[in-house]
Motif scaffolding. Structure first.
Motif, short mmCIF file in Angstrom:
data_model
loop_
_atom_site.label_atom_id
_atom_site.label_comp_id
_atom_site.label_asym_id
_atom_site.label_seq_id
_atom_site.Cartn_x
_atom_site.Cartn_y
_atom_site.Cartn_z
N ALA A 73 0.83 -1.20 0.00
CA ALA A 73 0.00 0.00 0.00
C ALA A 73 0.87 1.25 0.00
O ALA A 73 0.63 2.20 -0.76
CB ALA A 73 -0.94 0.00 1.21
N ALA A 74 1.90 1.24 0.85
CA ALA A 74 2.81 2.39 0.91
C ALA A 74 3.53 2.59 -0.42
O ALA A 74 3.76 3.73 -0.85
CB ALA A 74 3.81 2.20 2.04
N SER A 75 3.87 1.49 -1.07
CA SER A 75 4.56 1.58 -2.35
C SER A 75 3.68 2.24 -3.40
O SER A 75 4.14 3.09 -4.18
CB SER A 75 4.96 0.18 -2.83
OG SER A 75 5.88 -0.41 -1.94
N LYS B 276 2.43 9.53 -5.61
CA LYS B 276 2.93 10.87 -5.26
C LYS B 276 3.87 11.38 -6.36
O LYS B 276 3.94 12.58 -6.63
CB LYS B 276 3.65 10.83 -3.92
CG LYS B 276 4.03 12.19 -3.37
CD LYS B 276 4.93 12.04 -2.14
CE LYS B 276 4.31 11.20 -1.07
NZ LYS B 276 5.17 11.10 0.15
N GLN B 277 4.57 10.45 -7.01
CA GLN B 277 5.49 10.80 -8.09
C GLN B 277 4.78 10.92 -9.45
O GLN B 277 5.44 11.20 -10.45
CB GLN B 277 6.59 9.74 -8.18
CG GLN B 277 7.41 9.60 -6.92
CD GLN B 277 8.35 8.40 -6.98
OE1 GLN B 277 8.70 7.92 -8.06
NE2 GLN B 277 8.76 7.90 -5.83
N GLY B 278 3.48 10.66 -9.49
CA GLY B 278 2.73 10.75 -10.73
C GLY B 278 2.86 9.54 -11.64
O GLY B 278 2.49 9.59 -12.82
N VAL B 279 3.38 8.44 -11.09
CA VAL B 279 3.67 7.27 -11.91
C VAL B 279 2.41 6.62 -12.47
O VAL B 279 2.41 6.11 -13.61
CB VAL B 279 4.49 6.24 -11.09
CG1 VAL B 279 4.61 4.91 -11.84
CG2 VAL B 279 5.86 6.80 -10.77
N TYR B 280 1.32 6.62 -11.71
CA TYR B 280 0.12 5.89 -12.12
C TYR B 280 -0.74 6.62 -13.13
O TYR B 280 -1.58 6.00 -13.79
CB TYR B 280 -0.72 5.51 -10.90
CG TYR B 280 -0.17 4.31 -10.16
CD1 TYR B 280 -0.33 3.03 -10.67
CD2 TYR B 280 0.52 4.47 -8.96
CE1 TYR B 280 0.18 1.93 -10.01
CE2 TYR B 280 1.02 3.37 -8.28
CZ TYR B 280 0.85 2.10 -8.81
OH TYR B 280 1.35 1.01 -8.15
#
Length: 247
Positions: free
Chosen positions: A133-135, A141-145
């Motif tokens: 979940a934290a991952s 937060k980095q916009g990866v998804y």
């Protein structure tokens, strides 16, 4: 005379279609083809949605699994088309854990393939939430998804975290979510379906407790195969029709 490099290239091309099944020899390819032929006897073969159901049956060895597949965020074949277009556009494929990442084929696409696990260690330590979940939250937060193909095959808490991210504004290009288990697995997929429907995010999930990394990888690989067929002109990812002149 064929030089070794040309021979290897031809072999890679010959077996590319069945790369996710592990077929790297003639005998293995015969087994893979026969296996899929038998699946098509059990599962309809008319729409792109049917192709996902076929892959679910093949990955699990269970003909009943075709009835457990769900499509959210759009009409079922439109969900598959969106996923295939994301592959063609070389969007990142982001899995929850290493096992799912390892199962996604490296052939037929140029997408950046990465895993979430291994990120967010500090967040997990500070909050007590699971590492997966934290991952997911750290990568989000980095916009990866955003505009990525998000794949969850193992961890229900990763699916729940992904659903929260979508509710907060993240928009994956497509989701494959089949976390497995007796605790939170079914409810996590239900939560993904709810937010996918609400925010129009294309999602492929399953119902019940069963699922897992192999299934998630197999369904993702089918999106890659649909994209490959679209590249070759045998599938139209803009509609559900087969292009004129295609077999």
């Amino acid at each position: 005379m064929t030089i070794d490099g040309d021979s290897e290239s031809a072999e890679e091309t010959e077996f590319e279609e069945y790369a996710d099944l592990g077929a790297t020899t003639g005998d293995a390819m015969d087994i893979a083809e026969t296996s899929m032929d038998r699946v098509r006897e059990l599962v309809p073969d008319e729409t792109l949605g049917d192709r996902i159901r076929q892959k679910a049956v093949h990955a699990t060895g269970d003909p009943e699994f075709q009835h457990l597949v769900r499509f959210s965020g759009a009409e079922e074949s439109a969900v598959v088309r969106e996923g295939a277009r994301a592959v063609l556009e070389e969007r990142p494929i982001v899995t929850d854990i290493t096992m799912v990442k390892s199962g996604v084929t490296g052939r037929g696409h140029s997408c950046d393939l990465r895993k979430a696990i291994g990120n967010g260690a500090e967040l997990a330590a500070e909050t007590g939430m699971t590492r997966t979940a934290a991952s997911v939250l750290e990568l989000d937060k980095q916009g990866v998804y955003d505009e990525a193909i998000a794949v969850v095959g193992n961890a229900p808490t990763a699916a729940l975290a992904l659903a929260d991210c979508i509710e907060d504004g993240t928009r994956p290009a497509a989701i494959v979510a089949t976390p497995v288990g007796f605790v939170k697995a079914a409810t996590s997929r239900e939560r993904v379906r709810e937010v996918a429907e609400e925010y129009g995010v294309p999602a492929i999930t399953t119902v019940g407790r069963r699922g897992g990394s192999g299934l998630a990888a197999g369904l993702t690989n089918e999106l890659v195969h649909v994209a490959s067929d679209a590249r070759e002109g045998t599938v139209d990812v803009e509609t559900d029709a087969t292009p004129a002149g295609a077999d």
